[in-house]
Design a protein around this motif. Sequence first.
Motif, PDB file in Angstrom:
ATOM      1  N   GLU A   1       0.858  -1.189   0.000  1.00 46.39           N
ATOM      2  CA  GLU A   1       0.000   0.000   0.000  1.00 46.39           C
ATOM      3  C   GLU A   1       0.897   1.243   0.000  1.00 46.39           C
ATOM      4  N   ASP A   2       1.266   1.661  -1.198  1.00 41.28           N
ATOM      5  CA  ASP A   2       2.292   2.692  -1.368  1.00 41.28           C
ATOM      6  C   ASP A   2       1.749   3.993  -1.934  1.00 41.28           C
ATOM      7  N   THR A   3       0.488   4.285  -1.640  1.00 41.02           N
ATOM      8  CA  THR A   3      -0.088   5.509  -2.210  1.00 41.02           C
ATOM      9  C   THR A   3       0.394   6.770  -1.493  1.00 41.02           C
ATOM     10  N   ASP A   4       0.921   6.633  -0.265  1.00 36.30           N
ATOM     11  CA  ASP A   4       1.432   7.811   0.447  1.00 36.30           C
ATOM     12  C   ASP A   4       2.901   8.001   0.090  1.00 36.30           C
ATOM     13  N   SER A   5       3.128   8.511  -1.114  1.00 27.60           N
ATOM     14  CA  SER A   5       4.491   8.581  -1.657  1.00 27.60           C
ATOM     15  C   SER A   5       5.412   9.449  -0.806  1.00 27.60           C
ATOM     16  N   ALA A   6       4.858  10.430  -0.116  1.00 23.03           N
ATOM     17  CA  ALA A   6       5.694  11.331   0.692  1.00 23.03           C
ATOM     18  C   ALA A   6       6.361  10.592   1.853  1.00 23.03           C
ATOM     19  N   ARG A   7       5.717   9.515   2.340  1.00 22.53           N
ATOM     20  CA  ARG A   7       6.256   8.796   3.495  1.00 22.53           C
ATOM     21  C   ARG A   7       7.013   7.530   3.101  1.00 22.53           C
ATOM     22  N   ASN A   8       6.930   7.133   1.843  1.00 26.14           N
ATOM     23  CA  ASN A   8       7.642   5.924   1.414  1.00 26.14           C
ATOM     24  C   ASN A   8       9.144   6.141   1.502  1.00 26.14           C
ATOM     25  N   ILE A   9       9.864   5.095   1.900  1.00 23.22           N
ATOM     26  CA  ILE A   9      11.318   5.201   1.993  1.00 23.22           C
ATOM     27  C   ILE A   9      11.961   4.245   0.983  1.00 23.22           C
ATOM     28  N   ALA A  10      13.187   4.575   0.603  1.00 24.42           N
ATOM     29  CA  ALA A  10      13.924   3.706  -0.316  1.00 24.42           C
ATOM     30  C   ALA A  10      14.088   2.326   0.307  1.00 24.42           C
ATOM     31  N   ASP A  11      13.867   1.307  -0.456  1.00 27.22           N
ATOM     32  CA  ASP A  11      13.989  -0.083   0.002  1.00 27.22           C
ATOM     33  C   ASP A  11      12.992  -0.453   1.090  1.00 27.22           C
ATOM     34  N   GLY A  12      11.957   0.374   1.282  1.00 27.31           N
ATOM     35  CA  GLY A  12      10.951   0.054   2.304  1.00 27.31           C
ATOM     36  C   GLY A  12      10.232  -1.250   1.995  1.00 27.31           C
ATOM     37  N   GLU A  13       9.887  -1.439   0.726  1.00 27.79           N
ATOM     38  CA  GLU A  13       9.214  -2.678   0.322  1.00 27.79           C
ATOM     39  C   GLU A  13      10.147  -3.872   0.483  1.00 27.79           C
ATOM     40  N   LYS A  14      11.389  -3.725   0.039  1.00 28.68           N
ATOM     41  CA  LYS A  14      12.358  -4.815   0.140  1.00 28.68           C
ATOM     42  C   LYS A  14      12.601  -5.196   1.591  1.00 28.68           C
ATOM     43  N   SER A  15      12.683  -4.197   2.463  1.00 26.64           N
ATOM     44  CA  SER A  15      12.898  -4.462   3.886  1.00 26.64           C
ATOM     45  C   SER A  15      11.765  -5.299   4.463  1.00 26.64           C
ATOM     46  N   GLN A  16      10.537  -4.946   4.103  1.00 28.77           N
ATOM     47  CA  GLN A  16       9.380  -5.705   4.577  1.00 28.77           C
ATOM     48  C   GLN A  16       9.472  -7.164   4.140  1.00 28.77           C
ATOM     49  N   LEU A  17       9.705  -7.373   2.848  1.00 24.80           N
ATOM     50  CA  LEU A  17       9.732  -8.729   2.307  1.00 24.80           C
ATOM     51  C   LEU A  17      10.911  -9.530   2.853  1.00 24.80           C
ATOM     52  N   ASP A  18      12.071  -8.888   2.958  1.00 23.84           N
ATOM     53  CA  ASP A  18      13.254  -9.589   3.478  1.00 23.84           C
ATOM     54  C   ASP A  18      13.041 -10.042   4.919  1.00 23.84           C
ATOM     55  N   ASN A  19      12.451  -9.183   5.723  1.00 22.54           N
ATOM     56  CA  ASN A  19      12.242  -9.538   7.128  1.00 22.54           C
ATOM     57  C   ASN A  19      11.152 -10.584   7.304  1.00 22.54           C
ATOM     58  N   LEU A  20      10.132 -10.540   6.473  1.00 17.24           N
ATOM     59  CA  LEU A  20       9.111 -11.596   6.517  1.00 17.24           C
ATOM     60  C   LEU A  20       9.730 -12.940   6.148  1.00 17.24           C
ATOM     61  N   ALA A  21      10.580 -12.935   5.112  1.00 17.38           N
ATOM     62  CA  ALA A  21      11.251 -14.179   4.704  1.00 17.38           C
ATOM     63  C   ALA A  21      12.171 -14.668   5.815  1.00 17.38           C
ATOM     64  N   TRP A  22      12.864 -13.746   6.482  1.00 18.81           N
ATOM     65  CA  TRP A  22      13.750 -14.126   7.596  1.00 18.81           C
ATOM     66  C   TRP A  22      12.963 -14.803   8.708  1.00 18.81           C
ATOM     67  N   LEU A  23      11.739 -14.342   8.952  1.00 24.44           N
ATOM     68  CA  LEU A  23      10.889 -14.961   9.973  1.00 24.44           C
ATOM     69  C   LEU A  23      10.393 -16.345   9.562  1.00 24.44           C
ATOM     70  N   GLY A  24      10.569 -16.683   8.286  1.00 27.85           N
ATOM     71  CA  GLY A  24      10.156 -18.001   7.828  1.00 27.85           C
ATOM     72  C   GLY A  24       8.841 -18.024   7.081  1.00 27.85           C
ATOM     73  N   LEU A  25       8.283 -16.831   6.796  1.00 23.64           N
ATOM     74  CA  LEU A  25       7.013 -16.779   6.083  1.00 23.64           C
ATOM     75  C   LEU A  25       7.244 -16.874   4.576  1.00 23.64           C
ATOM     76  N   ASP A  26       6.317 -17.528   3.901  1.00 21.73           N
ATOM     77  CA  ASP A  26       6.300 -17.509   2.449  1.00 21.73           C
ATOM     78  C   ASP A  26       4.935 -16.989   2.012  1.00 21.73           C
ATOM     79  N   TRP A  27       4.777 -16.691   0.729  1.00 22.10           N
ATOM     80  CA  TRP A  27       3.515 -16.131   0.263  1.00 22.10           C
ATOM     81  C   TRP A  27       3.204 -16.654  -1.126  1.00 22.10           C
ATOM     82  N   ASP A  28       1.921 -16.601  -1.447  1.00 22.04           N
ATOM     83  CA  ASP A  28       1.441 -17.172  -2.708  1.00 22.04           C
ATOM     84  C   ASP A  28       1.335 -16.138  -3.825  1.00 22.04           C
ATOM     85  N   GLU A  29       1.034 -14.894  -3.447  1.00 19.02           N
ATOM     86  CA  GLU A  29       0.917 -13.809  -4.427  1.00 19.02           C
ATOM     87  C   GLU A  29       1.542 -12.558  -3.824  1.00 19.02           C
ATOM     88  N   SER A  30       2.192 -11.764  -4.653  1.00 19.22           N
ATOM     89  CA  SER A  30       2.855 -10.538  -4.179  1.00 19.22           C
ATOM     90  C   SER A  30       3.395  -9.806  -5.400  1.00 19.22           C
TER      91      SER A  30
END
Length: 498
Positions: free
Chosen positions: A44-73
């Motif tokens: 949910e990246d519609t608030d472009s003013a608050r988005n940070i560089a690599d914010g999406e990657k950080s989210q996905l990397d940390n979820l993967a580190w926790l052991g979660l996988d996903w079916d769609e993304s």
Amino acid sequence: MTEDIRVRYAPSPTGHLHIGNARTAIFNWLFARHYNGTFIIRIEDTDSARNIADGEKSQLDNLAWLGLDWDESPDKPGEYGPYRQSERNEQGVYQEFIDALLANGQAYKSYKTSEQLAEEREAQQAAKQAPHYIYEYEGLTNEEREAKYAEFEAQGLKPVVRFRVPEEKVFAWDDIVKGHIEIGAKEVGGDWVIQKADGMPTYNFAVVVDDHLMKISHVLRGDDHVSNTPKQMMIYDALGWDVPKFGHMALIINGETGKKLSKRDENVLQFVEQYKELGYQPQAMVNFIGLLGWSPKGEDEIFSLEEFKNMFDETRLSKANAKFDQKKLEWINNQWMRRDTAAVMPQLIQELVNADLISESDAQLKKDWLADVIKIAGVDGISYTREIVALVRKPFFELGDVTDEMVDYVTSDDGRKVFDAWEAAYTALPNDATAEDYMAAIRGIQNDLEIKGRNLWNPIRIATTHEIQGPNLPEMLVVLDKNTVLQTMADIKQKYLN
């Protein structure tokens, strides 16, 4: 559960993965996997003013580190994309439905300035009224309202689009966690914005469109979203769509203060990345977070993600606030580290490299020795891997200062006798002496001199390590370099005993 389960975790790329957001992701994952459903990640990246560089990657990397996988993304698209709101907006998806609501009179353009809105709020406060939006086109026909639009446009004003709230309606749902909830439309504060002046949809509008088009069946989220639910149900209603089943999980509160866990509370580490950097184990983080607002059957508290999945039961989600207890997290992490110290050992050794106690190349050459040092230093007692640095720094890599108390021990009558006897015994022992050999030598000194307790052990420890307390001394002596220890004793002798 017979229906198709489709759930989502929908982060904004505005920062790192917060403990509360991680819990939302974990419970949605558990719900999907337990019922053989689909787990989706939507950005949910519609608030472009608050988005940070690599914010999406950080989210996905940390979820993967926790052991979660996903079916769609975004990186694993399915048939219900796109999976970023910004891309959906670029395709005009939201605009299509905003236009539909404008056309049937369920939404309208509002040109009030921020100054006008501030004046209205001040007047309401002065009259002791609850804040609410005042509809500016009351009593006007559609043609008259359109004329007003043209007048404002001519003045160069940019409108927001507001949803016309059906004030007499009550919105009710059976919450998966909280049970039956009813909220009157009047409680939302009047007509609310569904599209900002820059053309971007607001959260409560976009999330409905996204969830509907993605066929989301259940929405599990934090308790702070309860107030958003009636607004979202209004949109479902207005567009004639089925409403998903909602479940609002209990707030996470600071276990010490009893207050809601706030990102501004600097006394508590709140981001998964911070715990990862300290050397917490992903299994432990999932274990701890999984117990925030959910209770298993029985007394056991140590569970793997797979075990959580198998025993997950949404009816055991708690209505009561979940206490964030740092000490419990440390205990759980310690339990996971002790389960398989060998598996954690490379990470523990890397902590010593990161702390510049040893080079990367030397760490590879001496990994067996380092493993012995780490075990002797007391790895079973640490809460996370970075704590090992303080435990092994002295005396395995550095010597501490000799304090006045230490000088008193080695220069006392008993201390001098023990020092001389220990120097002779240690020098005589072979380089491959065992812990049993060292203990026998110390017991021999005890029997010969009839000195025991601190008066025996402290002079030996000080002479060997510059420490009074520490790990088991005979075990330490096995891994300490003999020439280094002999030099340490010679320095003590020259400085304090001549």
